[in-house]
Design a protein around this motif. Structure first.
Motif, PDB file in Angstrom:
ATOM      1  N   ASP A 153      47.367   1.985  -3.411  1.00  0.00           N
ATOM      2  CA  ASP A 153      48.187   1.947  -2.193  1.00  0.00           C
ATOM      3  C   ASP A 153      47.426   2.439  -0.972  1.00  0.00           C
ATOM      4  N   TYR A 154      46.410   3.263  -1.195  1.00  0.00           N
ATOM      5  CA  TYR A 154      45.585   3.796  -0.114  1.00  0.00           C
ATOM      6  C   TYR A 154      44.153   3.880  -0.617  1.00  0.00           C
ATOM      7  N   LEU A 155      43.210   3.744   0.312  1.00  0.00           N
ATOM      8  CA  LEU A 155      41.795   3.696  -0.060  1.00  0.00           C
ATOM      9  C   LEU A 155      41.004   4.674   0.798  1.00  0.00           C
ATOM     10  N   VAL A 156      40.145   5.467   0.149  1.00  0.00           N
ATOM     11  CA  VAL A 156      39.267   6.411   0.849  1.00  0.00           C
ATOM     12  C   VAL A 156      37.841   6.155   0.367  1.00  0.00           C
ATOM     13  N   LEU A 157      36.920   5.960   1.307  1.00  0.00           N
ATOM     14  CA  LEU A 157      35.537   5.631   0.958  1.00  0.00           C
ATOM     15  C   LEU A 157      34.565   6.581   1.634  1.00  0.00           C
ATOM     16  N   GLY A 158      33.680   7.167   0.839  1.00  0.00           N
ATOM     17  CA  GLY A 158      32.626   8.016   1.364  1.00  0.00           C
ATOM     18  C   GLY A 158      31.290   7.320   1.198  1.00  0.00           C
ATOM     19  N   TYR A 159      30.585   7.091   2.314  1.00  0.00           N
ATOM     20  CA  TYR A 159      29.286   6.393   2.343  1.00  0.00           C
ATOM     21  C   TYR A 159      29.216   5.277   1.283  1.00  0.00           C
TER      22      TYR A 159
ATOM     23  N   HIS B 169      34.862   7.417  10.414  1.00  0.00           N
ATOM     24  CA  HIS B 169      34.143   8.492  11.089  1.00  0.00           C
ATOM     25  C   HIS B 169      32.664   8.399  10.720  1.00  0.00           C
ATOM     26  N   ILE B 170      31.820   8.391  11.748  1.00  0.00           N
ATOM     27  CA  ILE B 170      30.371   8.341  11.543  1.00  0.00           C
ATOM     28  C   ILE B 170      29.774   9.635  12.085  1.00  0.00           C
ATOM     29  N   PHE B 171      29.106  10.370  11.206  1.00  0.00           N
ATOM     30  CA  PHE B 171      28.470  11.628  11.592  1.00  0.00           C
ATOM     31  C   PHE B 171      26.991  11.362  11.865  1.00  0.00           C
ATOM     32  N   SER B 172      26.451  12.031  12.881  1.00  0.00           N
ATOM     33  CA  SER B 172      25.088  11.726  13.312  1.00  0.00           C
ATOM     34  C   SER B 172      24.048  12.115  12.274  1.00  0.00           C
ATOM     35  N   ASN B 173      24.259  13.206  11.567  1.00  0.00           N
ATOM     36  CA  ASN B 173      23.261  13.687  10.616  1.00  0.00           C
ATOM     37  C   ASN B 173      23.871  13.869   9.227  1.00  0.00           C
ATOM     38  N   GLY B 174      23.003  13.776   8.243  1.00  0.00           N
ATOM     39  CA  GLY B 174      23.436  14.003   6.869  1.00  0.00           C
ATOM     40  C   GLY B 174      22.828  12.980   5.934  1.00  0.00           C
ATOM     41  N   PRO B 175      22.306  13.424   4.792  1.00  0.00           N
ATOM     42  CA  PRO B 175      21.730  12.503   3.822  1.00  0.00           C
ATOM     43  C   PRO B 175      22.813  11.788   3.028  1.00  0.00           C
ATOM     44  N   HIS B 176      22.393  10.863   2.218  1.00  0.00           N
ATOM     45  CA  HIS B 176      23.317  10.191   1.313  1.00  0.00           C
ATOM     46  C   HIS B 176      23.765  11.179   0.231  1.00  0.00           C
ATOM     47  N   GLY B 177      25.005  11.047  -0.204  1.00  0.00           N
ATOM     48  CA  GLY B 177      25.489  11.850  -1.327  1.00  0.00           C
ATOM     49  C   GLY B 177      25.928  13.247  -0.961  1.00  0.00           C
ATOM     50  N   VAL B 178      26.555  13.423   0.195  1.00  0.00           N
ATOM     51  CA  VAL B 178      26.895  14.772   0.661  1.00  0.00           C
ATOM     52  C   VAL B 178      28.171  15.331   0.037  1.00  0.00           C
ATOM     53  N   GLY B 179      28.950  14.507  -0.670  1.00  0.00           N
ATOM     54  CA  GLY B 179      30.189  15.006  -1.254  1.00  0.00           C
ATOM     55  C   GLY B 179      31.120  15.545  -0.185  1.00  0.00           C
ATOM     56  N   LEU B 180      31.589  16.765  -0.364  1.00  0.00           N
ATOM     57  CA  LEU B 180      32.505  17.382   0.593  1.00  0.00           C
ATOM     58  C   LEU B 180      31.807  17.886   1.856  1.00  0.00           C
ATOM     59  N   GLY B 181      30.510  17.706   1.928  1.00  0.00           N
ATOM     60  CA  GLY B 181      29.797  18.085   3.144  1.00  0.00           C
ATOM     61  C   GLY B 181      28.750  19.145   2.975  1.00  0.00           C
ATOM     62  N   GLY B 182      28.780  19.846   1.826  1.00  0.00           N
ATOM     63  CA  GLY B 182      27.785  20.874   1.577  1.00  0.00           C
ATOM     64  C   GLY B 182      27.831  21.986   2.601  1.00  0.00           C
ATOM     65  N   SER B 183      26.657  22.357   3.081  1.00  0.00           N
ATOM     66  CA  SER B 183      26.576  23.473   4.033  1.00  0.00           C
ATOM     67  C   SER B 183      26.447  22.997   5.468  1.00  0.00           C
ATOM     68  N   ASP B 184      26.595  21.691   5.680  1.00  0.00           N
ATOM     69  CA  ASP B 184      26.472  21.154   7.030  1.00  0.00           C
ATOM     70  C   ASP B 184      27.776  21.388   7.791  1.00  0.00           C
TER      71      ASP B 184
ATOM     72  N   GLN C 131      33.563  18.832   8.246  1.00  0.00           N
ATOM     73  CA  GLN C 131      34.816  18.498   8.935  1.00  0.00           C
ATOM     74  C   GLN C 131      35.482  17.241   8.385  1.00  0.00           C
ATOM     75  N   TRP C 132      34.723  16.412   7.646  1.00  0.00           N
ATOM     76  CA  TRP C 132      35.354  15.169   7.220  1.00  0.00           C
ATOM     77  C   TRP C 132      36.535  15.404   6.280  1.00  0.00           C
ATOM     78  N   PRO C 133      36.519  16.396   5.377  1.00  0.00           N
ATOM     79  CA  PRO C 133      37.727  16.625   4.574  1.00  0.00           C
ATOM     80  C   PRO C 133      38.936  17.014   5.428  1.00  0.00           C
ATOM     81  N   ASN C 134      38.700  17.734   6.531  1.00  0.00           N
ATOM     82  CA  ASN C 134      39.814  18.078   7.423  1.00  0.00           C
ATOM     83  C   ASN C 134      40.394  16.827   8.075  1.00  0.00           C
ATOM     84  N   LEU C 135      39.518  15.902   8.437  1.00  0.00           N
ATOM     85  CA  LEU C 135      39.974  14.637   9.013  1.00  0.00           C
ATOM     86  C   LEU C 135      40.759  13.833   7.986  1.00  0.00           C
ATOM     87  N   LEU C 136      40.295  13.875   6.738  1.00  0.00           N
ATOM     88  CA  LEU C 136      41.026  13.194   5.665  1.00  0.00           C
ATOM     89  C   LEU C 136      42.391  13.833   5.451  1.00  0.00           C
TER      90      LEU C 136
END
Length: 322
Positions: free
Chosen positions: A194-200, A278-293, A298-303
């Protein structure tokens, strides 16, 4: 033989056994799947098979031949919403921690019942569409057993990362309708989330362009890459019926270029599907919940805000009595 010689031989034998054991342990790759029937119910966790017998097109009966769902109970009061989590791993393995368990925990803290899918991997000989069969069956399992899981059958979110994002997008754009006449109760319900969420998401997985990560090159199917691309590129199958979607990506992702996420988003916009990216300027592939960046965190807060806007963080209100 002197006592000292005997002791030395015992010592050397022990060292040799230790080295052999060490080497064998390092040579053995971890099994990228969850075994059903493990009694973790007291932890609020259980794992079930997607099919009672052999899965379709199974090559054997080992763990890697058996797709499963690992189920996590909501913490505190449930909100009646389910989430099916698809970890990434380039269809070679499953990133079960930062794209699986940590994601499930994030959702269960918000009242969701979470389901992590251990889908069959192309590295074990299960080329597409086999992983798609598993993803569809996962949604059908959750929907058909909604009463047992205390969730609403039309409040099922699917979230996927990287290759899991490609697979989740496929499941959302190429679902199978329920067949009311089917013998299997699970086949009687739709496989559409019913809803779709996609990370990279690895939207362009099926590509003969090897300047970036290519499924066709990884699994030596370059000779039929165009056929696979036409059949399993999610952006080609977006319609007005595709679920509302939340996406995030990073601008400097060197593994899956951000253009791939944009391609899917543009298809959603063209089809009129309510979507957010949402497109973030920095960050490698595979960041999961965002790590220490600090920015990516902030992306989980946006979600959270997006889920709240769709009414998925609180139980569905009962219809007003006449």
């Amino acid at each position: 033989m002197q006592k000292g010689e005997i002791d030395l031989k015992r010592i050397f034998a022990a060292i040799a056994i230790g080295l052999l054991t060490c080497c064998s342990l390092h040579a053995e790759e971890p099994v990228p799947c969850a075994a059903s029937g493990v009694n973790n119910a007291y932890l609020g966790i259980q794992t079930i098979r997607l099919w009672p017998g052999d899965a379709p097109q199974a090559h054997g009966k080992a763990c890697q031949d058996t797709p499963t769902l690992t189920i996590f109970e909501p913490r505190g009061q449930g909100n009646g919403t389910a989430v099916v989590v698809l970890p990434g791993g380039a269809y070679r393995n499953l990133a079960g921690t930062h794209e699986g368990r940590e994601i499930a925990d994030w959702f269960t803290e918000r009242g969701f019942r979470a389901f992590i899918l251990s889908y069959r991997l192309s590295s074990n000989g299960y080329l597409l569409p086999v992983p798609l069969l598993d993803a569809r069956r996962a949604i059908q399992t959750v929907r058909a057993r909604a009463l047992d899981y205390h969730i609403d059958p039309d409040r099922i979110v699917m979230i996927g990362f990287s290759a899991g994002g490609h697979l989740a997008a496929l499941a959302a754009t190429e679902p199978v309708p329920g067949n009311p006449e089917a013998d299997d109760p699970l086949d009687r319900v739709s496989s559409r989330p019913d809803y779709l969420v996609l990370g990279y998401p690895w939207i362009g997985a099926l590509s003969s362009d090897t300047s970036h990560l290519s499924y066709c090159k990884l699994f030596n199917v370059m000779d039929r890459c165009e056929t696979l691309r036409a059949a399993y590129s999610p952006d080609l199958f977006v319609t007005k019926d595709t679920p509302p979607t939340f996406l995030f990506h990073t601008f400097n992702d060197q593994t899956v270029p951000v253009e791939q996420g944009l391609r899917f988003y543009n298809a959603l916009v063209k089809a009129g599907v309510p979507s957010e990216m949402h497109i973030f300027s920095n960050g490698p592939h595979g960041v999961g919940l965002g790590g220490s960046d600090g920015s990516l965190e902030q992306w989980p807060n946006l979600l959270d805000t997006w889920l709240r806007a769709h009414g998925l963080l609180s139980p569905k209100s009962a219809p007003a009595k006449p």
